[in-house]
Design a protein around this motif. Structure first.
Motif, PDB file in Angstrom:
ATOM      1  N   HIS A 201       0.883  -1.297  -0.042  1.00 55.39           N
ATOM      2  CA  HIS A 201       0.049  -0.050   0.031  1.00 55.39           C
ATOM      3  C   HIS A 201       1.053   1.201   0.131  1.00 55.39           C
ATOM      4  O   HIS A 201       0.430   2.234  -0.401  1.00 55.39           O
ATOM      5  N   TYR A 202       2.097   1.270   0.723  1.00 57.15           N
ATOM      6  CA  TYR A 202       2.930   2.258   0.400  1.00 57.15           C
ATOM      7  C   TYR A 202       3.119   2.713  -1.141  1.00 57.15           C
ATOM      8  O   TYR A 202       3.264   3.695  -1.617  1.00 57.15           O
ATOM      9  N   PHE A 203       3.504   1.670  -1.974  1.00 60.29           N
ATOM     10  CA  PHE A 203       3.787   1.813  -3.146  1.00 60.29           C
ATOM     11  C   PHE A 203       2.445   2.287  -3.949  1.00 60.29           C
ATOM     12  O   PHE A 203       2.573   3.290  -4.864  1.00 60.29           O
ATOM     13  N   LEU A 204       1.265   2.051  -3.524  1.00 59.50           N
ATOM     14  CA  LEU A 204       0.090   2.439  -4.120  1.00 59.50           C
ATOM     15  C   LEU A 204      -0.116   3.900  -3.815  1.00 59.50           C
ATOM     16  O   LEU A 204      -0.428   4.729  -4.856  1.00 59.50           O
ATOM     17  N   VAL A 205       0.119   4.475  -2.458  1.00 61.67           N
ATOM     18  CA  VAL A 205      -0.126   5.709  -2.207  1.00 61.67           C
ATOM     19  C   VAL A 205       1.086   6.806  -2.801  1.00 61.67           C
ATOM     20  O   VAL A 205       0.821   7.933  -3.420  1.00 61.67           O
ATOM     21  N   GLY A 210       2.518  10.425  -7.262  1.00 61.02           N
ATOM     22  CA  GLY A 210       3.295  10.664  -8.680  1.00 61.02           C
ATOM     23  C   GLY A 210       2.304  11.052  -9.754  1.00 61.02           C
ATOM     24  O   GLY A 210       2.594  11.985 -10.533  1.00 61.02           O
ATOM     25  N   ASP A 211       1.065  10.502  -9.617  1.00 54.63           N
ATOM     26  CA  ASP A 211       0.259  10.762 -10.554  1.00 54.63           C
ATOM     27  C   ASP A 211      -0.296  12.183 -10.627  1.00 54.63           C
ATOM     28  O   ASP A 211      -0.532  13.095 -11.509  1.00 54.63           O
ATOM     29  N   LYS A 212      -0.441  12.498  -9.246  1.00 60.54           N
ATOM     30  CA  LYS A 212      -1.167  14.086  -8.981  1.00 60.54           C
ATOM     31  C   LYS A 212       0.041  15.117  -9.345  1.00 60.54           C
ATOM     32  O   LYS A 212      -0.143  16.141 -10.075  1.00 60.54           O
ATOM     33  N   MET A 213       1.311  14.598  -9.217  1.00 58.07           N
ATOM     34  CA  MET A 213       2.372  15.562  -9.570  1.00 58.07           C
ATOM     35  C   MET A 213       2.549  15.630 -11.049  1.00 58.07           C
ATOM     36  O   MET A 213       2.869  16.757 -11.604  1.00 58.07           O
ATOM     37  N   ILE A 216      -0.138  18.028 -12.191  1.00 59.24           N
ATOM     38  CA  ILE A 216       0.545  19.504 -11.726  1.00 59.24           C
ATOM     39  C   ILE A 216       1.656  20.044 -12.657  1.00 59.24           C
ATOM     40  O   ILE A 216       1.447  21.125 -13.247  1.00 59.24           O
ATOM     41  N   GLU A 217       2.349  18.895 -13.229  1.00 62.45           N
ATOM     42  CA  GLU A 217       3.511  19.509 -14.055  1.00 62.45           C
ATOM     43  C   GLU A 217       2.917  19.791 -15.408  1.00 62.45           C
ATOM     44  O   GLU A 217       3.202  20.819 -16.159  1.00 62.45           O
ATOM     45  N   GLU A 218       1.805  19.238 -15.847  1.00 63.78           N
ATOM     46  CA  GLU A 218       1.047  19.219 -17.092  1.00 63.78           C
ATOM     47  C   GLU A 218       0.537  20.849 -17.138  1.00 63.78           C
ATOM     48  O   GLU A 218       0.548  21.465 -18.091  1.00 63.78           O
ATOM     49  N   GLN A 219      -0.224  21.011 -15.883  1.00 57.42           N
ATOM     50  CA  GLN A 219      -0.707  22.278 -15.822  1.00 57.42           C
ATOM     51  C   GLN A 219       0.252  23.402 -15.882  1.00 57.42           C
ATOM     52  O   GLN A 219      -0.019  24.611 -16.452  1.00 57.42           O
ATOM     53  N   TYR A 234       1.129  22.043  -1.827  1.00 64.34           N
ATOM     54  CA  TYR A 234       1.155  21.991  -0.397  1.00 64.34           C
ATOM     55  C   TYR A 234       0.498  20.815   0.339  1.00 64.34           C
ATOM     56  O   TYR A 234       1.188  20.403   1.418  1.00 64.34           O
ATOM     57  N   THR A 235      -0.384  20.570  -0.207  1.00 62.97           N
ATOM     58  CA  THR A 235      -0.971  19.183   0.346  1.00 62.97           C
ATOM     59  C   THR A 235      -0.278  17.977   0.166  1.00 62.97           C
ATOM     60  O   THR A 235       0.278  17.009   0.994  1.00 62.97           O
ATOM     61  N   LEU A 236       0.353  18.006  -1.108  1.00 59.44           N
ATOM     62  CA  LEU A 236       1.237  16.708  -1.455  1.00 59.44           C
ATOM     63  C   LEU A 236       2.534  16.975  -0.669  1.00 59.44           C
ATOM     64  O   LEU A 236       2.985  15.817  -0.219  1.00 59.44           O
TER      65      LEU A 236
END
Length: 373
Positions: A201-205, A210-213, A216-219, A234-236
């Protein structure tokens, strides 16, 4: 659960003597559920509604591996009774009840006080406490569950906070299917299997972060970043800091299991524990790279914001520069002097407008040639 609520719960332990069993965590209305699983290579028995009286310290010659899965740690009296039946140390049970306890490992080699003579002492046990983390889709945050393990000679006790789903369901299904090595190995391998579920589950989180980042990088690349983007960063950043505090001690836990020569850890289990240590190192390295990447993304965000601000200021400066001479002309002829020759001219109004337009166009041409527009 809010931090304020957690702190109020932690205040319950202030002033109490070491080993006093006090639950520190969220209020739970449901009763503790105990599941007893006995298995070996050829057979298994699962009692999903086991009673506390059914949970007794197994004899050394028992042919089964004895697994007690306790779902819920919010009733100190129940855990005290269970600890008495398995001769568990009061300090061990205190850590089980404290959901704020950081991940750790303890080796208990002495019989707890109060053990009656003639009874089988559970003198050697390995106690491990960890944090199970999930990504809550509903609340868009990390959900944490306090998990503890007590490894004995031929038994394992697992403690988990009361949840709607059993995090160790995949291991139970493997026991039912008799697939893999769980049924053919001892309780130390079962400890490995349960820890492996948590580390997976550490890998999943981490993958979710990583997906959220990447989003954001695309934005940022497409210049669609806004104030919400900064809030997400800041949340990440906070989540990575929390995960770091959660995962780093696990490496020390595995290191202790590999270094200590305990009779409870068989030699054939050591390669699997080393594999877990490699997984933890991989997660930690990924977390560190993400921390650096988030710092870089925040720098890029602030650079974009500054560039936007500079562009706005540049536009306003150019407009101001164009209107400065025009304002001067208007100011001169706006003075109410009686003797101003131009005021008597029948075409003075049009001449003034013409001069102002020529000056404005000339400034625009000059700014473009200089590359300021």
């Amino acid at each position: 659960m809010s931090k304020r609520k957690r702190y109020r719960s932690a205040e319950k332990t202030l002033g109490t003597s070491p080993g006093t069993l006090t639950y520190v965590g969220a209020d739970i209305e449901h009763a503790i559920k105990i599941k007893r699983i006995d298995y070996n290579a050829t057979d298994y028995r699962i009692d999903n509604s086991s009673k506390l009286s059914d949970c007794t310290l197994p004899l050394p010659e028992t042919p089964y591996i004895h697994w007690i899965d306790v779902d819920g740690i919010h009733e100190p009296k129940v855990l005290a009774a269970l600890g008495q039946q398995y001769h568990l140390h009061a300090l061990l049970l205190e850590d089980v009840l404290n959901t704020e306890q950081k991940p750790k490992i303890d080796l208990y080699d002495e019989t707890p006080q109060g053990t009656k003579e003639g009874t089988q002492p559970g003198s050697q046990v390995v106690f491990v406490t960890m944090k199970m983390i999930h990504h809550s889709v509903q609340h868009q945050e990390i959900d944490v569950e306090h998990v503890s393990f007590v490894l004995g000679t031929n038994y394992l006790i697992s403690f988990q906070e009361e949840r709607t789903s059993d995090i160790f369901g995949p291991v139970i299904e493997r026991i039912k299917a008799s697939s893999g090595k769980t049924r053919r190995n001892g309780p130390d391998y079962l400890l490995y299997a349960l820890m492996d579920v948590i580390i997976d589950h550490y890998f999943l989180v981490t993958e979710h972060i990583g997906d959220k980042m990447e989003e954001i990088e695309e934005q940022l690349v497409q210049e669609r970043a806004n104030q919400q983007t900064l809030a997400t960063l800041y949340t990440l950043k906070r989540e990575l800091a929390f995960i770091r505090r959660t995962i780093y001690p696990v490496r020390e836990i595995l290191g202790t299991l590999l270094r200590e020569e305990s009779d409870l850890i068989q030699r054939n289990t050591l390669p699997y524990l080393r594999d877990l240590a490699d997984h933890i190192s991989q997660v930690i390295e990924t977390q560190e790279s993400y921390r650096e990447l988030i710092a870089g993304l925040m720098d890029v965000y602030y650079s974009i914001v500054n560039n936007r601000m500079n562009s706005v200021m540049k536009t306003l400066t150019i407009i101001s520069a164009i209107f400065i001479p025009l304002t001067f002309i208007v100011g001169v002829y706006g003075m109410n002097f009686e003797f101003m020759p131009e005021l008597k001219s029948p075409h003075g109004y049009y001449y003034t407008w013409g001069i102002m337009v020529v000056i404005a166009i000339g400034e625009i041409i000059y700014f473009k040639r200089r590359g300021w527009m």
